[in-house]
Write a protein that holds these residues in place. Structure first.
Motif, PDB file in Angstrom:
ATOM      1  N   PRO A 148      34.163  50.165  43.920  1.00  0.00           N
ATOM      2  CA  PRO A 148      33.795  49.547  42.643  1.00  0.00           C
ATOM      3  C   PRO A 148      35.030  49.245  41.806  1.00  0.00           C
ATOM      4  O   PRO A 148      36.079  49.846  41.979  1.00  0.00           O
ATOM      5  CB  PRO A 148      32.917  50.601  41.973  1.00  0.00           C
ATOM      6  N   ALA A 149      34.876  48.332  40.879  1.00  0.00           N
ATOM      7  CA  ALA A 149      35.995  47.964  40.019  1.00  0.00           C
ATOM      8  C   ALA A 149      36.277  49.098  39.038  1.00  0.00           C
ATOM      9  O   ALA A 149      35.379  49.826  38.608  1.00  0.00           O
ATOM     10  CB  ALA A 149      35.666  46.689  39.262  1.00  0.00           C
ATOM     11  N   PRO A 152      39.071  37.384  49.956  1.00  0.00           N
ATOM     12  CA  PRO A 152      39.768  38.669  49.823  1.00  0.00           C
ATOM     13  C   PRO A 152      38.749  39.802  49.788  1.00  0.00           C
ATOM     14  O   PRO A 152      37.685  39.686  49.170  1.00  0.00           O
ATOM     15  CB  PRO A 152      40.531  38.541  48.504  1.00  0.00           C
ATOM     16  N   LYS A 153      39.091  40.883  50.440  1.00  0.00           N
ATOM     17  CA  LYS A 153      38.169  42.017  50.534  1.00  0.00           C
ATOM     18  C   LYS A 153      38.355  42.923  49.326  1.00  0.00           C
ATOM     19  O   LYS A 153      39.466  43.266  48.950  1.00  0.00           O
ATOM     20  CB  LYS A 153      38.423  42.796  51.820  1.00  0.00           C
ATOM     21  N   LYS A 154      37.255  43.322  48.715  1.00  0.00           N
ATOM     22  CA  LYS A 154      37.276  44.272  47.602  1.00  0.00           C
ATOM     23  C   LYS A 154      36.880  45.629  48.156  1.00  0.00           C
ATOM     24  O   LYS A 154      35.885  45.751  48.856  1.00  0.00           O
ATOM     25  CB  LYS A 154      36.300  43.856  46.510  1.00  0.00           C
ATOM     26  N   GLU A 155      37.651  46.621  47.796  1.00  0.00           N
ATOM     27  CA  GLU A 155      37.346  47.967  48.278  1.00  0.00           C
ATOM     28  C   GLU A 155      36.855  48.811  47.117  1.00  0.00           C
ATOM     29  O   GLU A 155      37.584  49.046  46.162  1.00  0.00           O
ATOM     30  CB  GLU A 155      38.578  48.585  48.920  1.00  0.00           C
TER      31      GLU A 155
END
Length: 138
Positions: free
Chosen positions: A112-113, A107-110
């Motif tokens: 910063p958290a 899954p792609k993270k877009e």
């Protein structure tokens, strides 16, 4: 007028092939024709291949006479090394392609958290300042 007592031949019998014709057709099949054509084409191809092999053999013998056996073996060693390097490169390329395919499935993270609730997100300047203070303390 005389009438003949022999019965006339039926139409279906007159148009049916004779047994000799059926046997000849059974002997000449498409498979046999294809094998015959391939064998006719194979003669000039094998002749030209043998001529190329003999020409190459004469060139190698002339090279060994001209430069010596050591130079010939060195060239063979270089060729083997290049082939090994190309094989190794293709293996690495396959490994990279498989790992890239696995990575693309994640899954792609877009971006910063987000900061947890109740805490403020730290500013980048404050984080850098804390890191430099820790280095000064040491």
């Amino acid at each position: 007028l005389k009438t003949s007592t022999a019965a006339p031949l039926p139409i279906a019998c007159a148009s049916a092939p004779l047994p000799v014709q059926r046997e000849a057709a059974a002997m000449i099949t498409t498979r046999r024709v294809i094998i015959f054509v391939i064998s006719l084409c194979a003669v000039p191809v094998t002749n030209s291949l043998w001529n190329e092999i003999l020409r190459g053999k004469m060139m190698v013998e002339a090279l060994i006479e001209r430069e010596g056996l050591g130079a010939f073996l060195a060239k063979c060693g270089i060729a083997v090394g290049l082939m090994f390097a190309m094989w190794l490169g293709s293996q690495e390329q396959e490994k990279t392609a498989s790992s890239l395919a696995e990575f693309s499935k994640l899954p792609k993270k877009e971006g910063p958290a987000a900061a947890p609730k109740g805490q403020k997100a730290e500013e980048p300047a404050a984080v850098e300042g804390a890191a430099t203070e820790e280095k000064k303390d040491k």
